[in-house]
Motif scaffolding. Structure first.
Motif, mmCIF file in Angstrom:
data_model
loop_
_atom_site.group_PDB
_atom_site.id
_atom_site.type_symbol
_atom_site.label_atom_id
_atom_site.label_comp_id
_atom_site.label_asym_id
_atom_site.label_seq_id
_atom_site.Cartn_x
_atom_site.Cartn_y
_atom_site.Cartn_z
ATOM 1 N N GLY A 114 40.650 35.260 52.656
ATOM 2 C CA GLY A 114 40.065 36.205 51.810
ATOM 3 C C GLY A 114 41.034 36.375 50.568
ATOM 4 O O GLY A 114 40.695 37.118 49.478
ATOM 5 N N ARG A 115 42.119 35.415 50.655
ATOM 6 C CA ARG A 115 42.967 35.726 49.408
ATOM 7 C C ARG A 115 42.382 34.969 48.379
ATOM 8 O O ARG A 115 41.725 33.946 48.464
ATOM 9 N N LEU A 116 42.579 35.331 47.022
ATOM 10 C CA LEU A 116 42.177 34.500 45.888
ATOM 11 C C LEU A 116 43.192 33.519 45.463
ATOM 12 O O LEU A 116 44.249 33.978 45.096
ATOM 13 N N ARG A 117 42.756 32.270 45.195
ATOM 14 C CA ARG A 117 43.642 31.120 44.786
ATOM 15 C C ARG A 117 43.480 31.302 43.168
ATOM 16 O O ARG A 117 42.483 31.220 42.823
ATOM 17 N N PRO A 118 44.589 30.951 42.583
ATOM 18 C CA PRO A 118 44.468 30.537 40.961
ATOM 19 C C PRO A 118 43.891 29.173 40.807
ATOM 20 O O PRO A 118 43.727 28.369 41.534
ATOM 21 N N ILE A 153 40.571 41.919 25.200
ATOM 22 C CA ILE A 153 39.935 41.773 26.521
ATOM 23 C C ILE A 153 40.682 42.369 27.867
ATOM 24 O O ILE A 153 42.045 42.326 27.753
ATOM 25 N N ARG A 154 39.978 43.267 28.640
ATOM 26 C CA ARG A 154 40.847 43.610 29.831
ATOM 27 C C ARG A 154 40.783 42.688 30.942
ATOM 28 O O ARG A 154 39.741 42.110 31.459
ATOM 29 N N VAL A 155 41.936 42.643 31.557
ATOM 30 C CA VAL A 155 42.113 41.600 32.556
ATOM 31 C C VAL A 155 42.582 42.404 33.806
ATOM 32 O O VAL A 155 43.650 43.214 33.648
ATOM 33 N N VAL A 156 41.712 42.257 34.786
ATOM 34 C CA VAL A 156 41.880 42.872 36.189
ATOM 35 C C VAL A 156 42.406 41.817 37.084
ATOM 36 O O VAL A 156 41.647 40.704 37.527
ATOM 37 N N GLY A 157 43.752 41.701 37.621
ATOM 38 C CA GLY A 157 44.183 40.731 38.602
ATOM 39 C C GLY A 157 44.141 41.238 40.042
ATOM 40 O O GLY A 157 44.540 42.626 40.251
ATOM 41 N N VAL A 158 43.446 40.583 40.996
ATOM 42 C CA VAL A 158 43.206 41.100 42.228
ATOM 43 C C VAL A 158 43.973 39.779 42.975
ATOM 44 O O VAL A 158 43.895 38.613 42.845
ATOM 45 N N ALA A 159 44.454 40.390 44.497
ATOM 46 C CA ALA A 159 44.783 39.569 45.085
ATOM 47 C C ALA A 159 43.969 38.980 45.984
ATOM 48 O O ALA A 159 44.383 38.030 46.739
ATOM 49 N N SER A 160 42.874 39.680 46.589
ATOM 50 C CA SER A 160 42.182 39.245 47.590
ATOM 51 C C SER A 160 40.655 39.871 47.385
ATOM 52 O O SER A 160 40.364 40.701 46.470
#
Length: 511
Positions: A114-118, A153-160
């Protein structure tokens, strides 16, 4: 049940096209179908998304899920659509706000936990989203700094995936996870070498400064140990800092090539030096699926250095002829054409013969005249005709070494200042034209009323043209170099001496 809808970006070259991701959940038996020209990596998203959703505590509905990627005729590549596919499914199921996901562009690959990979290419993808009018993008935490380099632009960083669902209004409790970050890399900002380290070869140093001032291509011929590689490696340090548009383009190319960008744009011109075994695809770009930039594209706004140039395959070298003329690299495939910037400065270095000793004062060449001609003949005449400065570089003697050690040598900082002043003078002269560098100016303009020089000034190249010593293309290139020499000297117009020096730089190999 309503259709979930969100957006992602498909890259073709550096151009990002918005892809609408639609999800429909029907009452049929469980299935997961993706339509809209996905490649193999994108087709495997069904397994990644299902496992990631289950392990994030927000399982997919046990019914048939159909994902449509629109426009359907646009080829789509890679795993960067995973997050958008998952959000569209949750939107169709009512687990997140449909309005929220519809106004956000989602980029990111899902791991099975479920984690997000770059992913690669986030910077040009975010630029594409901004140009399409979107105001918010959601990216993996490992890409957050890179995406934030795009202004406005608005950037939303999420880990999962779980964090993404919560951000869009999902009724889940937060669970802390360790984000997956991209490994760091050596920055090109630090690769500025000192010009004062070059001992002797004042003529070659002067030629490199002229090349930097006008954006000219260079060919260096000489035996091993003469300093050809040393000179080429110092050319990027002579170039001015990149302007914001060029810095964004260079950083986008690095991102697309899979190199970490970091939290700041690249401001120093890049240097690319591919090995002589490189293929045409490695040099100009290509790939059977996703089209990647080659070394020539990554060298845009910087220097492409081909050491041991005759060792490259002839077809590989000739692939550079089109970008040298147009400044654009076009890669054609059956279903698409990708364009990359190709405004690099080419520096080629070569030994004069297979053994490398022909013309050296301290060694004897064992090569036959035929083998020497065949060796240098691997570089085609049309390619060499596009090289403005062609210079022979010799090894320095002990006497030259003693004199050089006692003299004051120009530093990289001083040379860059002179180059910057020369470029500003050229830009001011060309302010009403589409060009900014002397190397970009067509010969018709240089020979026209805007920049025509007197017959006395151009007498040396007029005679060379009449005798067949240079072609018409070579004539125009000498004029361009002459203007660059004049700009370095602070002269308003080239003199006969400037044109003579430019002709010498063009014909030094035959001198």
């Amino acid at each position: 049940m309503p259709i979930g809808r969100t957006h992602s970006v498909s890259l073709l070259g550096l151009q990002g096209a918005i892809v609408e991701i639609e999800a429909d959940i029907s009452s049929n038996l469980p299935a997961f179908v993706i339509i809209g020209l996905p490649d193999a990596a994108l087709g495997e998203a069904r397994d990644r998304v299902r496992a990631a959703a289950t392990n994030s505590g927000c399982s997919l509905p046990g019914r048939k899920v159909t994902i449509n990627l629109s426009p359907a005729a646009l080829p789509k590549h890679g795993s960067g659509f995973d997050l958008g596919i998952a959000m569209a499914i949750f939107g169709a199921a009512g687990d997140v706000s449909s309005e929220s996901i519809d106004r956000v562009v989602h980029l990111g690959e899902l791991g099975l936990d479920g984690r997000l990979r770059p992913i690669s290419g986030v910077l040009p993808a975010v630029v594409g989203a901004q140009r399409a009018g979107f105001e918010t993008v959601m990216v993996p935490t490992g890409n957050e700094d890179e995406a934030a380099l795009v202004p406005g632009i608005r950037v939303v960083g999420v880990a999962s995936l779980r964090d993404a669902v919560i951000w869009h209004g999902g009724k889940l409790d937060p669970v802390p996870v360790d984000p997956i970050l991209r490994p760091g890399s050596h920055s090109v900002q630090d690769d500025v070498l000192e010009l004062a380290d070059v001992i002797g070869n004042d003529e070659a140093v002067d030629a490199m400064m002229v090349a930097a001032a006008g954006g000219h291509h260079v060919f260096l011929l000489g035996p091993p140990g003469a300093g050809k590689t040393m000179l080429a490696a110092r050319l990027p340090g002579l170039l001015p800092e990149l302007d914001p548009a060029a810095a964004l383009e260079v950083s986008s190319l690095r991102s697309l090539a899979g190199f970490p960008v970091g939290s700041t744009l690249v401001t120093r011109p890049p240097l690319e030096a591919p090995h002589h075994t490189a293929t045409a695809a490695a040099l100009v770009g290509g790939g059977s699926g996703l089209i990647r930039p080659g070394a020539a594209a990554r060298a845009s706004h910087g220097v492409l250095f081909l050491d041991e140039a005759p060792e490259f395959a002839s077809a590989v070298l000739d692939a550079l002829r089109q970008p040298l003329e147009s400044g654009v690299i076009s890669i054609h495939r059956a279903n698409a054409v990708a364009h990359f910037p190709g405004s690099f400065q080419l520096v080629m270095a070569a030994n004069p013969c297979p053994c490398g000793q022909y013309g050296a004062r301290d060694s004897e060449c064992i090569c036959t005249p035929m083998s020497r001609r065949k060796y240098l003949g691997r570089m085609s005449g049309p390619l060499l005709d596009r090289i403005d400065i062609q210079l022979r570089v010799n090894r320095i003697t002990s006497a030259q070494l003693r004199v050089a050690n006692e003299s004051i040598r120009i530093t990289t900082a001083s040379a860059r200042h002179r180059v910057t002043v020369a470029r500003e003078a050229a830009a001011e002269r060309l302010a009403t034209t589409p060009w900014t560098l002397n190397s970009q100016v067509p010969g018709a303009w240089l020979r026209g009323p805007h920049a025509r020089l007197s017959a006395a000034t151009t007498s040396s190249i007029d005679r060379a043209l009449e005798r067949g010593g240079i072609t018409m293309r070579g004539y125009d290139r000498v004029l361009r170099v002459g203007w660059s020499i004049a700009d370095l000297d602070g002269a308003e117009h080239p003199t006969a001496d400037h044109i003579g020096r430019a002709l010498y730089f063009r014909k030094a190999l035959s001198a």
